[in-house]
Write a protein that holds these residues in place. Sequence first.
Motif, PDB file in Angstrom:
ATOM      1  N   ALA A  80      10.423  -2.222  65.386  1.00  0.00           N
ATOM      2  CA  ALA A  80      11.130  -3.149  64.618  1.00  0.00           C
ATOM      3  C   ALA A  80      12.627  -2.593  64.573  1.00  0.00           C
ATOM      4  O   ALA A  80      13.628  -3.478  64.499  1.00  0.00           O
ATOM      5  CB  ALA A  80      10.623  -3.416  63.438  1.00  0.00           C
ATOM      6  N   THR A  81      12.626  -1.273  64.454  1.00  0.00           N
ATOM      7  CA  THR A  81      14.056  -0.712  64.227  1.00  0.00           C
ATOM      8  C   THR A  81      14.818  -0.767  65.677  1.00  0.00           C
ATOM      9  O   THR A  81      15.943  -1.180  65.322  1.00  0.00           O
ATOM     10  CB  THR A  81      13.945   0.689  63.962  1.00  0.00           C
ATOM     11  N   ALA A  82      14.043  -0.549  66.462  1.00  0.00           N
ATOM     12  CA  ALA A  82      14.951  -0.716  67.808  1.00  0.00           C
ATOM     13  C   ALA A  82      15.267  -2.168  68.147  1.00  0.00           C
ATOM     14  O   ALA A  82      16.358  -2.347  68.375  1.00  0.00           O
ATOM     15  CB  ALA A  82      13.885  -0.240  69.098  1.00  0.00           C
ATOM     16  N   ALA A  83      14.586  -3.243  67.623  1.00  0.00           N
ATOM     17  CA  ALA A  83      14.830  -4.254  67.657  1.00  0.00           C
ATOM     18  C   ALA A  83      16.025  -4.716  66.851  1.00  0.00           C
ATOM     19  O   ALA A  83      16.851  -5.620  67.505  1.00  0.00           O
ATOM     20  CB  ALA A  83      13.488  -5.484  67.588  1.00  0.00           C
ATOM     21  N   ALA A  84      16.131  -4.369  65.761  1.00  0.00           N
ATOM     22  CA  ALA A  84      17.250  -4.644  64.796  1.00  0.00           C
ATOM     23  C   ALA A  84      18.432  -4.138  65.378  1.00  0.00           C
ATOM     24  O   ALA A  84      19.612  -4.731  65.434  1.00  0.00           O
ATOM     25  CB  ALA A  84      16.770  -4.082  63.406  1.00  0.00           C
ATOM     26  N   VAL A  85      18.564  -3.145  66.087  1.00  0.00           N
ATOM     27  CA  VAL A  85      19.608  -2.384  66.522  1.00  0.00           C
ATOM     28  C   VAL A  85      20.004  -3.147  68.005  1.00  0.00           C
ATOM     29  O   VAL A  85      21.209  -3.482  68.082  1.00  0.00           O
ATOM     30  CB  VAL A  85      19.395  -0.706  66.953  1.00  0.00           C
ATOM     31  N   VAL A  86      19.121  -3.616  68.755  1.00  0.00           N
ATOM     32  CA  VAL A  86      19.432  -4.058  69.757  1.00  0.00           C
ATOM     33  C   VAL A  86      20.343  -5.689  69.529  1.00  0.00           C
ATOM     34  O   VAL A  86      21.044  -5.982  69.958  1.00  0.00           O
ATOM     35  CB  VAL A  86      18.059  -4.582  70.573  1.00  0.00           C
ATOM     36  N   PHE A  87      19.528  -6.444  68.411  1.00  0.00           N
ATOM     37  CA  PHE A  87      20.316  -7.679  68.071  1.00  0.00           C
ATOM     38  C   PHE A  87      21.431  -7.417  67.427  1.00  0.00           C
ATOM     39  O   PHE A  87      22.372  -8.253  67.148  1.00  0.00           O
ATOM     40  CB  PHE A  87      19.315  -8.289  66.907  1.00  0.00           C
ATOM     41  N   CYS A  88      21.596  -6.180  66.746  1.00  0.00           N
ATOM     42  CA  CYS A  88      23.099  -5.883  66.229  1.00  0.00           C
ATOM     43  C   CYS A  88      24.094  -5.841  67.187  1.00  0.00           C
ATOM     44  O   CYS A  88      25.078  -6.204  67.180  1.00  0.00           O
ATOM     45  CB  CYS A  88      23.160  -4.625  65.215  1.00  0.00           C
ATOM     46  N   TRP A  89      23.640  -4.961  68.439  1.00  0.00           N
ATOM     47  CA  TRP A  89      24.510  -4.826  69.466  1.00  0.00           C
ATOM     48  C   TRP A  89      24.738  -6.081  70.152  1.00  0.00           C
ATOM     49  O   TRP A  89      25.919  -6.451  70.536  1.00  0.00           O
ATOM     50  CB  TRP A  89      23.880  -3.921  70.643  1.00  0.00           C
ATOM     51  N   LEU A  90      23.799  -6.960  70.241  1.00  0.00           N
ATOM     52  CA  LEU A  90      23.897  -8.190  70.863  1.00  0.00           C
ATOM     53  C   LEU A  90      24.844  -9.073  70.190  1.00  0.00           C
ATOM     54  O   LEU A  90      25.793  -9.816  70.698  1.00  0.00           O
ATOM     55  CB  LEU A  90      22.489  -8.976  70.983  1.00  0.00           C
ATOM     56  N   GLY A  91      24.890  -8.969  68.939  1.00  0.00           N
ATOM     57  CA  GLY A  91      25.756  -9.789  68.093  1.00  0.00           C
ATOM     58  C   GLY A  91      27.082  -9.367  68.190  1.00  0.00           C
ATOM     59  O   GLY A  91      28.126 -10.189  68.082  1.00  0.00           O
ATOM     60  N   MET A  92      27.528  -7.939  68.417  1.00  0.00           N
ATOM     61  CA  MET A  92      28.857  -7.855  68.327  1.00  0.00           C
ATOM     62  C   MET A  92      29.381  -8.081  69.777  1.00  0.00           C
ATOM     63  O   MET A  92      30.510  -8.252  69.639  1.00  0.00           O
ATOM     64  CB  MET A  92      28.745  -5.963  68.152  1.00  0.00           C
ATOM     65  N   VAL A  93      28.578  -7.902  70.745  1.00  0.00           N
ATOM     66  CA  VAL A  93      29.051  -8.227  72.163  1.00  0.00           C
ATOM     67  C   VAL A  93      29.446  -9.822  72.117  1.00  0.00           C
ATOM     68  O   VAL A  93      30.511 -10.108  72.574  1.00  0.00           O
ATOM     69  CB  VAL A  93      28.143  -8.122  73.255  1.00  0.00           C
ATOM     70  N   LEU A  94      28.477 -10.683  71.500  1.00  0.00           N
ATOM     71  CA  LEU A  94      28.670 -12.114  71.547  1.00  0.00           C
ATOM     72  C   LEU A  94      30.046 -12.361  70.576  1.00  0.00           C
ATOM     73  O   LEU A  94      31.051 -13.263  70.854  1.00  0.00           O
ATOM     74  CB  LEU A  94      27.515 -12.821  70.776  1.00  0.00           C
ATOM     75  N   ALA A  95      30.234 -11.798  69.561  1.00  0.00           N
ATOM     76  CA  ALA A  95      31.322 -12.054  68.534  1.00  0.00           C
ATOM     77  C   ALA A  95      32.492 -11.586  69.293  1.00  0.00           C
ATOM     78  O   ALA A  95      33.626 -12.438  69.177  1.00  0.00           O
ATOM     79  CB  ALA A  95      31.080 -11.267  67.325  1.00  0.00           C
ATOM     80  N   ILE A  96      32.598 -10.531  69.867  1.00  0.00           N
ATOM     81  CA  ILE A  96      33.937 -10.050  70.552  1.00  0.00           C
ATOM     82  C   ILE A  96      34.336 -10.358  71.984  1.00  0.00           C
ATOM     83  O   ILE A  96      35.188 -11.317  71.954  1.00  0.00           O
ATOM     84  CB  ILE A  96      33.805  -8.417  70.422  1.00  0.00           C
ATOM     85  N   SER A  97      33.211 -10.491  72.850  1.00  0.00           N
ATOM     86  CA  SER A  97      33.457 -10.722  74.107  1.00  0.00           C
ATOM     87  C   SER A  97      33.545 -12.215  74.345  1.00  0.00           C
ATOM     88  O   SER A  97      34.609 -12.690  75.223  1.00  0.00           O
ATOM     89  CB  SER A  97      32.376 -10.307  75.055  1.00  0.00           C
ATOM     90  N   PHE A  98      32.947 -13.052  73.477  1.00  0.00           N
ATOM     91  CA  PHE A  98      32.887 -14.699  73.849  1.00  0.00           C
ATOM     92  C   PHE A  98      33.310 -15.290  72.779  1.00  0.00           C
ATOM     93  O   PHE A  98      33.544 -16.507  72.936  1.00  0.00           O
ATOM     94  CB  PHE A  98      31.257 -14.883  74.078  1.00  0.00           C
ATOM     95  N   ILE A  99      34.043 -14.745  71.565  1.00  0.00           N
ATOM     96  CA  ILE A  99      34.458 -15.558  70.544  1.00  0.00           C
ATOM     97  C   ILE A  99      36.094 -14.813  70.495  1.00  0.00           C
ATOM     98  O   ILE A  99      37.036 -15.811  70.849  1.00  0.00           O
ATOM     99  CB  ILE A  99      33.818 -15.398  69.248  1.00  0.00           C
ATOM    100  N   GLU A 100      36.179 -13.684  69.950  1.00  0.00           N
ATOM    101  CA  GLU A 100      37.569 -13.247  69.660  1.00  0.00           C
ATOM    102  C   GLU A 100      38.309 -13.109  70.922  1.00  0.00           C
ATOM    103  O   GLU A 100      39.449 -13.334  70.766  1.00  0.00           O
ATOM    104  CB  GLU A 100      37.264 -11.968  68.989  1.00  0.00           C
ATOM    105  N   ALA A 101      37.774 -12.303  72.018  1.00  0.00           N
ATOM    106  CA  ALA A 101      38.689 -12.201  73.299  1.00  0.00           C
ATOM    107  C   ALA A 101      39.421 -13.535  73.667  1.00  0.00           C
ATOM    108  O   ALA A 101      40.625 -13.589  73.812  1.00  0.00           O
ATOM    109  CB  ALA A 101      37.907 -11.580  74.186  1.00  0.00           C
TER     110      ALA A 101
END
Length: 148
Positions: free
Chosen positions: A3-24
């Motif tokens: 569950a910890t690994a999954a939480a870290v992965v989803f945090c990573w995923l959210g950051m990539v989506l927010a920056i690369s596909f929204i902010e940029a």
Amino acid sequence: MGATAAAVVFCWLGMVLAISFIEAPLKFQAPGITLQLGLGIGRLVFRALNAVEIALASLVMLAVALDPPGPVPLTALGVSIAVLAVQSLLVRPLLRRRSDAVLAGTVEPAGGMRERSHAHYVYAGLEVVKVAALLAAGIALQVGSFAG
């Protein structure tokens, strides 16, 4: 630990989506943004994102080392980390050289701010692969944590 690994992965995923596909893409649509300003902001943001991604990848590797999951999440994590390595070590330096040249005025995109280099398209394609791999890894880790 799954569950910890999954939480870290989803945090990573959210950051990539927010920056690369929204902010940029949106920053160049802001009123008054210049090519120089947009490139400067992009360089800062992606340098920070890259550092955070490396930290999150390290945390995920530690979590799966302590509690190894099955082959599906391991494969998806391997793809995510491999893509991050290629982006960090090969593609970002090309993009940095290109933005240096554009900022120095030695290269001028024919289509203005919207013209992208080949390295930019490679980076974006790798982002899509990384997003898919992170999503698969997060789901597989989460399902595994419910099963275990």
